[in-house]
Design an enzyme around this catalytic site. Structure first.
Site, PDB file in Angstrom:
ATOM      1  N   HIS A  71       0.838  -1.237  -0.154  1.00 24.52           N
ATOM      2  CA  HIS A  71       0.264  -0.226   0.025  1.00 24.52           C
ATOM      3  C   HIS A  71       0.772   1.240   0.142  1.00 24.52           C
ATOM      4  O   HIS A  71       0.531   2.197  -0.803  1.00 24.52           O
ATOM      5  CB  HIS A  71      -0.918  -0.127   1.176  1.00 24.52           C
ATOM      6  CG  HIS A  71      -1.519   1.219   1.560  1.00 24.52           C
ATOM      7  ND1 HIS A  71      -2.587   1.998   0.828  1.00 24.52           N
ATOM      8  CD2 HIS A  71      -1.253   2.099   2.694  1.00 24.52           C
ATOM      9  CE1 HIS A  71      -2.749   3.215   1.284  1.00 24.52           C
ATOM     10  NE2 HIS A  71      -1.866   3.288   2.382  1.00 24.52           N
ATOM     11  N   ASP A 100       6.367  21.841 -26.322  1.00 21.17           N
ATOM     12  CA  ASP A 100       6.206  20.550 -25.864  1.00 21.17           C
ATOM     13  C   ASP A 100       7.452  20.416 -24.659  1.00 21.17           C
ATOM     14  O   ASP A 100       8.103  21.449 -24.310  1.00 21.17           O
ATOM     15  CB  ASP A 100       6.608  19.683 -26.954  1.00 21.17           C
ATOM     16  CG  ASP A 100       6.225  18.067 -26.570  1.00 21.17           C
ATOM     17  OD1 ASP A 100       6.346  17.594 -25.398  1.00 21.17           O
ATOM     18  OD2 ASP A 100       5.513  17.286 -27.234  1.00 21.17           O
ATOM     19  N   TRP A 142       7.035   0.012   3.726  1.00 26.04           N
ATOM     20  CA  TRP A 142       7.658   0.650   2.594  1.00 26.04           C
ATOM     21  C   TRP A 142       9.113   1.080   2.845  1.00 26.04           C
ATOM     22  O   TRP A 142       9.759   1.477   2.072  1.00 26.04           O
ATOM     23  CB  TRP A 142       6.614   1.690   2.154  1.00 26.04           C
ATOM     24  CG  TRP A 142       6.737   3.105   2.986  1.00 26.04           C
ATOM     25  CD1 TRP A 142       6.382   3.342   4.144  1.00 26.04           C
ATOM     26  CD2 TRP A 142       7.424   4.149   2.495  1.00 26.04           C
ATOM     27  NE1 TRP A 142       6.768   4.777   4.431  1.00 26.04           N
ATOM     28  CE2 TRP A 142       7.215   5.064   3.396  1.00 26.04           C
ATOM     29  CE3 TRP A 142       8.376   4.501   1.313  1.00 26.04           C
ATOM     30  CZ2 TRP A 142       7.935   6.431   3.338  1.00 26.04           C
ATOM     31  CZ3 TRP A 142       8.856   5.560   1.238  1.00 26.04           C
ATOM     32  CH2 TRP A 142       8.876   6.682   2.231  1.00 26.04           C
ATOM     33  N   SER A 170      12.884   6.087 -13.896  1.00 29.70           N
ATOM     34  CA  SER A 170      11.809   7.051 -14.364  1.00 29.70           C
ATOM     35  C   SER A 170      11.859   8.223 -13.811  1.00 29.70           C
ATOM     36  O   SER A 170      11.561   9.426 -14.529  1.00 29.70           O
ATOM     37  CB  SER A 170      10.296   6.090 -14.210  1.00 29.70           C
ATOM     38  OG  SER A 170       9.335   7.159 -14.266  1.00 29.70           O
ATOM     39  N   SER A 171      11.655   8.545 -12.372  1.00 20.75           N
ATOM     40  CA  SER A 171      11.449   9.709 -11.770  1.00 20.75           C
ATOM     41  C   SER A 171      12.911  10.659 -12.350  1.00 20.75           C
ATOM     42  O   SER A 171      12.699  11.959 -12.330  1.00 20.75           O
ATOM     43  CB  SER A 171      11.375   9.689 -10.183  1.00 20.75           C
ATOM     44  OG  SER A 171      10.576   8.745 -10.020  1.00 20.75           O
ATOM     45  N   HIS A 254      13.384  11.733   3.514  1.00 23.18           N
ATOM     46  CA  HIS A 254      12.747  13.031   3.928  1.00 23.18           C
ATOM     47  C   HIS A 254      12.630  14.065   2.751  1.00 23.18           C
ATOM     48  O   HIS A 254      11.428  14.552   2.311  1.00 23.18           O
ATOM     49  CB  HIS A 254      13.670  13.789   5.093  1.00 23.18           C
ATOM     50  CG  HIS A 254      12.538  14.754   5.667  1.00 23.18           C
ATOM     51  ND1 HIS A 254      11.528  14.383   6.548  1.00 23.18           N
ATOM     52  CD2 HIS A 254      12.515  16.014   5.506  1.00 23.18           C
ATOM     53  CE1 HIS A 254      10.765  15.288   6.837  1.00 23.18           C
ATOM     54  NE2 HIS A 254      11.245  16.337   6.157  1.00 23.18           N
ATOM     55  N   GLU A 256      12.098  13.037  -0.294  1.00 19.76           N
ATOM     56  CA  GLU A 256      10.887  12.440  -0.658  1.00 19.76           C
ATOM     57  C   GLU A 256       9.471  13.019  -0.365  1.00 19.76           C
ATOM     58  O   GLU A 256       8.885  13.643  -1.246  1.00 19.76           O
ATOM     59  CB  GLU A 256      10.923  11.239  -0.612  1.00 19.76           C
ATOM     60  CG  GLU A 256       9.707  10.498  -0.931  1.00 19.76           C
ATOM     61  CD  GLU A 256       9.589  10.379  -2.514  1.00 19.76           C
ATOM     62  OE1 GLU A 256      10.332  10.416  -3.344  1.00 19.76           O
ATOM     63  OE2 GLU A 256       8.509  10.060  -2.912  1.00 19.76           O
ATOM     64  N   TYR A 258       8.726  15.852   0.719  1.00 16.34           N
ATOM     65  CA  TYR A 258       8.905  17.467   0.082  1.00 16.34           C
ATOM     66  C   TYR A 258       8.562  17.351  -1.554  1.00 16.34           C
ATOM     67  O   TYR A 258       7.865  17.985  -2.125  1.00 16.34           O
ATOM     68  CB  TYR A 258      10.004  18.302   0.366  1.00 16.34           C
ATOM     69  CG  TYR A 258       9.622  18.599   1.745  1.00 16.34           C
ATOM     70  CD1 TYR A 258       9.111  19.616   2.298  1.00 16.34           C
ATOM     71  CD2 TYR A 258      10.578  17.950   2.631  1.00 16.34           C
ATOM     72  CE1 TYR A 258       8.975  20.007   3.420  1.00 16.34           C
ATOM     73  CE2 TYR A 258      10.692  18.174   4.176  1.00 16.34           C
ATOM     74  CZ  TYR A 258       9.549  19.227   4.430  1.00 16.34           C
ATOM     75  OH  TYR A 258       9.425  19.378   6.007  1.00 16.34           O
ATOM     76  N   SER A 269      -1.399  27.380  -5.073  1.00 20.02           N
ATOM     77  CA  SER A 269      -0.903  28.853  -5.343  1.00 20.02           C
ATOM     78  C   SER A 269      -1.489  29.184  -6.782  1.00 20.02           C
ATOM     79  O   SER A 269      -1.557  30.408  -6.909  1.00 20.02           O
ATOM     80  CB  SER A 269       0.573  28.995  -5.267  1.00 20.02           C
ATOM     81  OG  SER A 269       1.028  28.455  -4.098  1.00 20.02           O
ATOM     82  N   HIS A 303      15.387  12.864  11.999  1.00 20.92           N
ATOM     83  CA  HIS A 303      14.430  13.020  12.851  1.00 20.92           C
ATOM     84  C   HIS A 303      13.064  11.937  12.661  1.00 20.92           C
ATOM     85  O   HIS A 303      12.363  11.593  13.689  1.00 20.92           O
ATOM     86  CB  HIS A 303      13.529  14.281  12.918  1.00 20.92           C
ATOM     87  CG  HIS A 303      12.746  14.529  11.397  1.00 20.92           C
ATOM     88  ND1 HIS A 303      12.415  15.914  11.056  1.00 20.92           N
ATOM     89  CD2 HIS A 303      12.128  13.746  10.549  1.00 20.92           C
ATOM     90  CE1 HIS A 303      11.789  15.709   9.872  1.00 20.92           C
ATOM     91  NE2 HIS A 303      11.580  14.418   9.756  1.00 20.92           N
ATOM     92  N   HIS A 304      13.364  11.013  11.952  1.00 25.75           N
ATOM     93  CA  HIS A 304      12.615  10.014  11.561  1.00 25.75           C
ATOM     94  C   HIS A 304      13.178   8.824  12.738  1.00 25.75           C
ATOM     95  O   HIS A 304      12.934   7.674  12.627  1.00 25.75           O
ATOM     96  CB  HIS A 304      12.817   9.383  10.302  1.00 25.75           C
ATOM     97  CG  HIS A 304      12.084  10.074   9.297  1.00 25.75           C
ATOM     98  ND1 HIS A 304      10.715  10.246   8.989  1.00 25.75           N
ATOM     99  CD2 HIS A 304      12.605  11.221   8.693  1.00 25.75           C
ATOM    100  CE1 HIS A 304      10.436  11.265   8.314  1.00 25.75           C
ATOM    101  NE2 HIS A 304      11.571  11.798   8.013  1.00 25.75           N
ATOM    102  N   THR A 329       7.336  26.887   6.001  1.00 24.58           N
ATOM    103  CA  THR A 329       6.116  26.488   5.624  1.00 24.58           C
ATOM    104  C   THR A 329       4.741  27.089   6.380  1.00 24.58           C
ATOM    105  O   THR A 329       3.899  27.228   5.431  1.00 24.58           O
ATOM    106  CB  THR A 329       5.997  24.779   6.274  1.00 24.58           C
ATOM    107  OG1 THR A 329       7.196  24.324   6.060  1.00 24.58           O
ATOM    108  CG2 THR A 329       4.899  23.942   5.632  1.00 24.58           C
ATOM    109  N   LYS A 332       4.132  29.997   3.953  1.00 22.35           N
ATOM    110  CA  LYS A 332       3.242  29.615   2.823  1.00 22.35           C
ATOM    111  C   LYS A 332       1.836  29.749   3.329  1.00 22.35           C
ATOM    112  O   LYS A 332       0.886  30.142   2.535  1.00 22.35           O
ATOM    113  CB  LYS A 332       3.668  28.379   2.250  1.00 22.35           C
ATOM    114  CG  LYS A 332       4.866  28.280   1.613  1.00 22.35           C
ATOM    115  CD  LYS A 332       4.878  26.919   0.739  1.00 22.35           C
ATOM    116  CE  LYS A 332       6.209  27.135  -0.064  1.00 22.35           C
ATOM    117  NZ  LYS A 332       5.992  27.381  -1.548  1.00 22.35           N
ATOM    118  N   ARG A 451       2.123   1.574  15.547  1.00 27.12           N
ATOM    119  CA  ARG A 451       1.536   1.484  13.923  1.00 27.12           C
ATOM    120  C   ARG A 451       2.197  -0.091  13.375  1.00 27.12           C
ATOM    121  O   ARG A 451       3.024  -0.680  13.990  1.00 27.12           O
ATOM    122  CB  ARG A 451       2.453   2.499  12.955  1.00 27.12           C
ATOM    123  CG  ARG A 451       3.985   2.583  12.974  1.00 27.12           C
ATOM    124  CD  ARG A 451       4.506   3.435  12.250  1.00 27.12           C
ATOM    125  NE  ARG A 451       4.453   3.542  10.929  1.00 27.12           N
ATOM    126  CZ  ARG A 451       5.216   4.294  10.030  1.00 27.12           C
ATOM    127  NH1 ARG A 451       6.292   4.967  10.570  1.00 27.12           N
ATOM    128  NH2 ARG A 451       4.981   4.340   8.676  1.00 27.12           N
TER     129      ARG A 451
END
Ligand code: CU
Lengths: 528, 405
Positions: A71, A100, A142, A170-171, A254, A256, A258, A269, A303-304, A329, A332, A451
């Protein structure tokens, strides 16, 4: 804007397989991500069915772990990221007045890798289902922490590794394409500080992607060699360290997060000013805030990992840096509020999504700030509080912004308005159910539910029941979107859209007809 | 939504003020907020959490208030002509600087608590905690002046798998709504007749015993994959990492004698949710007496009295098998993560008895070694059981002495 030399493009399967047109490829990305969103959603429903009541109900605990793992992977790499790439493909050339993307063949390639990558990953799930859970699909979360994924990983781990490599390629190609396009193909007169914010956020995202996807590739490769080629990167018995894995993973992971949220900032925006009938407040500070978020995102990864046993100085450093990232943040959010302030607001469906994005993303941001406080994080870490936090930033965050984008630009893409009734249904049902689904997770998390638990202690029972109800409701609500899309894209039914679609919106995309013709801006527009 | 959180937090604060911070027992567990816990540290963490929560709630309410106001006051029907401003340097600087100062204000107490949390010096008791798939191993290493205590045992989930492995789509163990009404109810002992007890999933065979009033240091490690040792009431959470030792500590006050429960917090495979932690805190003299008893028992050496007959061995072996083997080999020996044991050659060929013993004592591949975990007599019992249950007929009775060598 002359469309007189429209090519005789191939039709049918060939058109899609060999397409180098940014609009076709954008549509492919968007449909792919929507299908992945439904697939990942089904897996979430398996999880929530199991957790409806305490006691193991429907699946084996190991299959439960396979579901949480796949998932997560499907939603992150299959739904959210390709959705934003699809949006970039469609909109960046239209927004900067380019005919293009800069590298159309690579564009085709970077899309068509994805179905192959996910076929590989999902084949292990199909296999597992038909073989009664054994051999299992990837079942290590994951985040695939070693050694659960290396020494202890099931055979399907190798499928997973290869498929992550393909997603990464790909990315990276997608990101290169965005950078080259934005740097070289802007219409004359479009200086950097005139770029629409969506283009800015994507440009910065693309740089993040190029920096961190190779790090992810490194992590999976190290897991691969630990599994098969006798290395011991993550095995203490051979002189390695399992914590090294987490440092590498989160150095990717991390930024990722963002990568998944900066384009969302760009979308919102674009939408809020249109329906506030007022220019975006603090454009320059938005750009600088995005840049500083991107830079800081490289300095907060640990921090993870506050529970892995770091030196005190390390914990303090990562705590302060994480707190700091909430400043840009916050800027914004304040800017969006200021954009609405004293505007002349109307609440069409895209605006509804955008406003709920601002509110619900802020909730996710604030719980993120709470997680920054190391001593408190010791209690929050790996509990449902974290699950609540990242689902708030990803679902009513990133995914709601995608919904906003779809409703906002769908008339431009298809030439017809979305079905208002089902659009409203989709919005209201999603809004209510998403909160029923994710808000109580804060409570069970604080109360101590870890979790990735297939079964839980009694005091969590009632909230989990309601969370599951929220999940089913949210799942069903997405079928309304499916109908809206079928109606607009395939049946072409609905009110005809004008060129501007909305009330005097800003941006070059509104200067081309609706639906946008196959080729646009063959001669670049001049920006004063 | 924020107002829900707000109300809950307010209600909780009021309850706490009325009851003092006496949420000592797990029965007084909250369903929606962090437990203050019982140690000075956990209560510091709790108040840090509440402070941050209130500040975040306030910021949230401010932002949502402005948005709500704008939605009503600045809608097109009320405000047909939009303003045109799109920047304001002063405002932008102000809303960058103010959050910055709020953060500094919050960082100070956080830093103080963190420094306290990381100070593991001057412990009076040292316990090594080892996580493995899917149980905890506690070893008392040093207590006061004794640096060689040498007491240790494993702690397994005591809930019978038959209780949590429910048939497909059964109505669940507990009808909705009943769980809440049980909070504060008398705790019932877990038993086969009464599986629906309050401590479902949170009951173990051997509790971790700790003295009140003394600083306890945990040395945390793992045998196989990552685990995480989490006791919310002590604000202790540290990952258990194979090959590395982490430190953490708790000092439980004298008046907090009682039982505390926690769970593994790092995904560790199939039965991640099934390896709870149960701590019993007793007064110091009681703890000393308990420890002496344990030391004496381990000095005596293992019980090596032979089995009288196969029935005796089978009766002893069956519960051990269900507790220690069934999660991998299946309750009927049908296999799963581990190989099947029913009807295989190894189980039925009486020449391969020694091989069977070796696998149990030393482990093989993903099959763990049971040398430290089970006594020779228990290993002999479980071998007898698996060789004669599930339709196997594996030859002679095996005695504890056969395993010993
Ligand atoms: Cu564990």
């Amino acid at each position: 804007m002359s469309d007189h030399h429209e090519h005789h493009a191939p039709t049918g399967l060939k058109r899609w397989l060999f397409s180098t047109n940014h609009k076709d490829i954008g549509s492919l990305y968007l449909w792919f991500s929507f299908i992945m969103f439904l697939v990942g959603g089904l897996m979430a429903l398996v999880i929530r069915t199991e957790l409806l009541y305490p006691g193991m109900q429907v699946v084996d605990p190991d299959f439960f772990n396979q579901m949480t793992t796949v998932h997560g992977l499907v939603m992150v790499f299959g739904a959210v990221m390709p959705a934003f790439v699809g949006l970039a493909n469609w909109m960046i050339p239209l927004m900067i007045g380019a005919p293009d993307m800069a590298l159309p063949r690579m564009n085709n390639w970077s899309f068509w890798i994805l179905p192959a990558a996910f076929a590989l990953l999902l084949s292990s799930v199909v296999l597992s289902i038909f073989a009664d859970g054994n051999p299992p699909a990837p079942n290590f979360g994951w985040t695939f922490y070693a050694p659960l994924s290396s020494t202890y990983g099931p055979a399907s781990t190798d499928f997973f590794i290869l498929s992550v490599h393909m997603m990464g390629i790909s990315s990276i190609m997608g990101a290169i394409n965005v950078i080259v396009t934005v740097m070289n193909m802007r219409a004359p007169g479009m200086t950097m500080m005139k770029l629409p914010l969506f283009v800015w956020t994507w440009l910065i995202t693309a740089f993040l992607l190029i920096v961190v996807m190779p790090v992810l590739a490194g992590a999976v490769t190290m897991v691969l060699t630990d599994r098969h080629f006798g290395t011991s990167f993550f095995d203490a018995a051979g002189g390695g360290d399992p914590v090294l894995f987490q440092h590498i993973f989160w150095f990717f992971g991390h930024p990722e997060v963002y990568i998944m949220i900066l384009p969302a900032f760009g979308v919102v925006s674009a939408i809020i000013p249109t329906f506030a009938r007022k220019p975006l407040f603090g454009y320059a500070s938005m750009v600088y805030a995005t840049g500083s978020i991107a830079l800081l995102s490289f300095l907060v990864w640990a921090h993870h990992m506050f529970a892995v046993g770091m030196p005190l100085a390390g914990m303090l450093f990562f705590m302060y840096m994480t707190m700091l990232i909430s400043v840009p943040t916050g800027v914004k959010v304040f800017n969006w509020v200021a954009t609405m302030w004293r505007g002349s607001l109307t609440f069409e469906v895209p605006m509804k999504w955008a406003i709920s994005f601002v509110v619900l993303f802020t909730i996710g941001g604030l719980s993120g700030l709470m997680l920054a406080f190391t001593p408190a994080d010791i209690q929050y870490h790996d509990s449902y509080f974290v699950v609540a936090h990242f689902h708030y930033v990803l679902v009513p965050g990133a995914i709601f912004s995608m919904f906003a984008a779809v409703y906002y630009w769908l008339p431009k893409w298809t030439g017809v308005m979305y079905d208002r009734f089902w659009g409203e249904m989709h919005f209201w049902n999603s809004l209510l159910s998403v909160n029923l689904l994710f808000f109580p997770m804060h409570f069970v998390g604080l109360a101590g539910m870890p979790r990735r638990y297939a079964d839980y202690a009694l005091q969590f029972a009632d909230y989990n029941f309601w969370i599951s109800i929220g999940a089913f409701w949210f799942g069903i609500s997405q079928l309304f979107l499916l109908w809206v899309l079928i109606k607009a894209c395939f049946l072409k039914k609905g009110e005809k859209a004008t060129m501007e679609v909305w009330d005097n919106p800003e941006g070059l995309e509104w200067t081309v007809p609706s639906p946008a013709p196959h080729h646009t801006f063959d001669t670049p527009p001049i920006i004063k | 939504m924020p107002s829900t959180l707000f109300h809950r937090a307010a209600a909780l604060l009021t309850t706490l003020m009325l009851s003092g911070v006496a949420a000592a027992d797990w029965t007084q567990r909250s369903a929606e907020n962090m437990r203050p816990g019982v140690t000075a540290l956990s209560q510091d963490v709790y108040s840090l959490h509440m402070t941050v929560l209130w500040i975040c709630t306030a910021i949230g309410l401010l932002v949502f208030g402005l948005i709500t106001w704008s939605i009503f006051a600045h809608r097109k029907s009320k405000n047909p002509v939009p303003a045109t401003f799109h920047e304001n340097i002063v405002l932008e600087v102000v809303w960058t600087i103010i959050p910055f100062f709020i953060l500094i204000g919050m960082a100070i107490p956080a830093t103080r608590v963190l420094i306290h949390m990381e100070d593991t010096t001057e412990a009076e008791l040292t316990v090594r905690v080892t996580g493995s798939q899917w149980k905890w191993h506690y070893e008392y290493l040093a207590y006061e002046d004794d640096n060689n205590v040498g007491v240790g045992f494993f702690s397994n989930l005591a809930t019978d798998p038959a209780v949590w492995e429910r048939p497909i789509l059964s109505g669940g163990l507990f009808p909705v709504g009943s769980a809440r009404s049980r909070v504060g109810a008398e705790r019932e002992a877990l038993s086969a007749e009464n599986p629906n007890t309050f401590n479902y999933m949170l009951e173990v065979d051997n509790k971790l015993m700790l003295p009140a009033g003394q600083k306890v240091r945990f040395l945390i490690t793992a045998d196989d994959v990552l685990h995480s040792f989490w006791i919310p009431d002590f604000s202790v959470k540290k990952d258990a990492i194979p090959g590395f030792v982490n430190e953490s500590w708790a000092k439980i006050p004298d008046d907090a004698v009682g039982i505390y429960r926690g769970q593994c917090a790092e995904l560790c495979g199939r039965l991640h949710a099934f390896m709870p932690i149960v701590v019993e805190v007793v007064p110091q003299d009681e703890f000393t007496a308990w420890l002496e008893e344990q030391k004496a028992a381990s000095a005596e050496g293992p019980d090596m009295t032979p089995f009288a007959d196969l029935d005796e061995a089978m009766a002893m072996g069956e519960p051990i098998f269900q507790r220690a083997c069934a999660m991998c080999h299946g309750a009927e020996g049908q296999g799963g993560i581990g190989l099947p044991l029913a009807g295989t050659d190894l189980m039925n060929n009486s020449d391969r008895v020694q091989e069977n013993i070796d696998i149990l004592v030393n482990g093989r591949g993903a099959m763990p070694s049971f040398r430290a975990q089970l006594s020779p007599k228990e290993i002999a019992a479980v071998i007898n059981f698996q060789r004669h249950a599930f339709g196997n007929d594996g030859g002679d009775l095996i005695q504890p002495d056969d395993v010993q060598q």
